[in-house]
Write a protein that holds these residues in place. Sequence first.
Motif, mmCIF file in Angstrom:
data_model
loop_
_atom_site.group_PDB
_atom_site.id
_atom_site.type_symbol
_atom_site.label_atom_id
_atom_site.label_comp_id
_atom_site.label_asym_id
_atom_site.label_seq_id
_atom_site.Cartn_x
_atom_site.Cartn_y
_atom_site.Cartn_z
ATOM 1 N N PRO A 122 0.803 -1.221 0.000
ATOM 2 C CA PRO A 122 0.000 0.000 0.000
ATOM 3 C C PRO A 122 0.842 1.280 0.000
ATOM 4 O O PRO A 122 0.423 2.302 -0.512
ATOM 5 C CB PRO A 122 -0.817 -0.125 1.297
ATOM 6 N N ASN A 123 2.049 1.218 0.586
ATOM 7 C CA ASN A 123 2.970 2.372 0.602
ATOM 8 C C ASN A 123 4.073 2.147 -0.432
ATOM 9 O O ASN A 123 5.257 2.101 -0.113
ATOM 10 C CB ASN A 123 3.576 2.555 1.999
ATOM 11 N N ILE A 124 3.689 2.039 -1.684
ATOM 12 C CA ILE A 124 4.545 1.474 -2.736
ATOM 13 C C ILE A 124 5.982 1.997 -2.756
ATOM 14 O O ILE A 124 6.919 1.205 -2.803
ATOM 15 C CB ILE A 124 3.910 1.617 -4.135
ATOM 16 N N GLU A 125 6.176 3.315 -2.715
ATOM 17 C CA GLU A 125 7.550 3.793 -2.833
ATOM 18 C C GLU A 125 8.354 3.565 -1.551
ATOM 19 O O GLU A 125 9.563 3.294 -1.601
ATOM 20 C CB GLU A 125 7.626 5.264 -3.246
ATOM 21 N N ASP A 126 7.708 3.653 -0.388
ATOM 22 C CA ASP A 126 8.431 3.438 0.869
ATOM 23 C C ASP A 126 8.973 2.016 0.951
ATOM 24 O O ASP A 126 10.136 1.800 1.308
ATOM 25 C CB ASP A 126 7.525 3.715 2.065
ATOM 26 N N ASP A 127 8.139 1.044 0.620
ATOM 27 C CA ASP A 127 8.600 -0.347 0.678
ATOM 28 C C ASP A 127 9.564 -0.673 -0.455
ATOM 29 O O ASP A 127 10.464 -1.506 -0.289
ATOM 30 C CB ASP A 127 7.407 -1.300 0.671
ATOM 31 N N ALA A 128 9.398 -0.040 -1.613
ATOM 32 C CA ALA A 128 10.363 -0.241 -2.700
ATOM 33 C C ALA A 128 11.738 0.254 -2.263
ATOM 34 O O ALA A 128 12.768 -0.411 -2.485
ATOM 35 C CB ALA A 128 9.904 0.481 -3.959
#
Length: 284
Positions: A268-274
């Motif tokens: 759901p927090n795509i860039e943070d986890d990427a």
Amino acid sequence: MVNTKKLKLHDKLLFGTAGVPISSKKRSTVDGIARVRELGLDCMELEFVQGVKMGEKTAEEVNAVAAKENVALSVHGPYYINLNAVEPEKLTASVQRIYDSARIGNICSATNIVFHPAFYLKDDHKVVYDRVFNLLKELAKRLEDEDIPVTLRPETTGKATQFGDIDELLSISAEIDGVLPCIDFSHVHARDGKHNTYEEFKEIFEKIEKSLGKEGLKTMHCHISGIEYTAKGEKNHLILEESDMNYKDLMKVFKEFKACGTIICESPNIEDDALLMKKTYEAV
């Protein structure tokens, strides 16, 4: 073994987002690509999940900005795909949706076309395998004939009712040029609650190498996120640190096998986890 002539090869592992980053000030694909580069990420998956609505002119603009920002693109095709559909019109529409994703994606410069391939619908698994195999073989040949040099990426699925476990997709990929798997490690884990330890991840990579050769490890396209699941399989995506997804050991195995390609984050927090996965990988 993998025919690498059509593949855009990477000499490292790229990390990026499933769609436009949340922090992008504008929600357009073009602005999303620019934001991916600002964040220090390397790739983005275009989400055609509700249908291929992008026109050729916009696709050309996307191509230009992706080249300028040096961001690798892929496409996730529409959700409404079932290569084992009973109704002929639904089957034809499913193939067309993959084709449309490939055609527009190619104009964008996307090289990997991801889609959920099929549902078993209580049919014999071998029968479904043969149907999916034949349709993908025909479609891959059509794309080759029309000079659309993309790789079709049927995705490992998160429920036992869906066609697309690792063995099925590796078998198809070993036989058809222009087809390779999208390994969604979260789906693989959710499908049976396993495949989430260092040794189990190693077994997956060994399977890939055995079926597709070392080239299969140099041309990977993967999805990773946190995931919630039940005995019936995938339920929904979660933030990595709020799930049991063992991404730290997974990054170790990517490094150990010297895998190259792209990792798309669907949390759901795509860039943070990427960014978390990229940092973890680089620290190994």
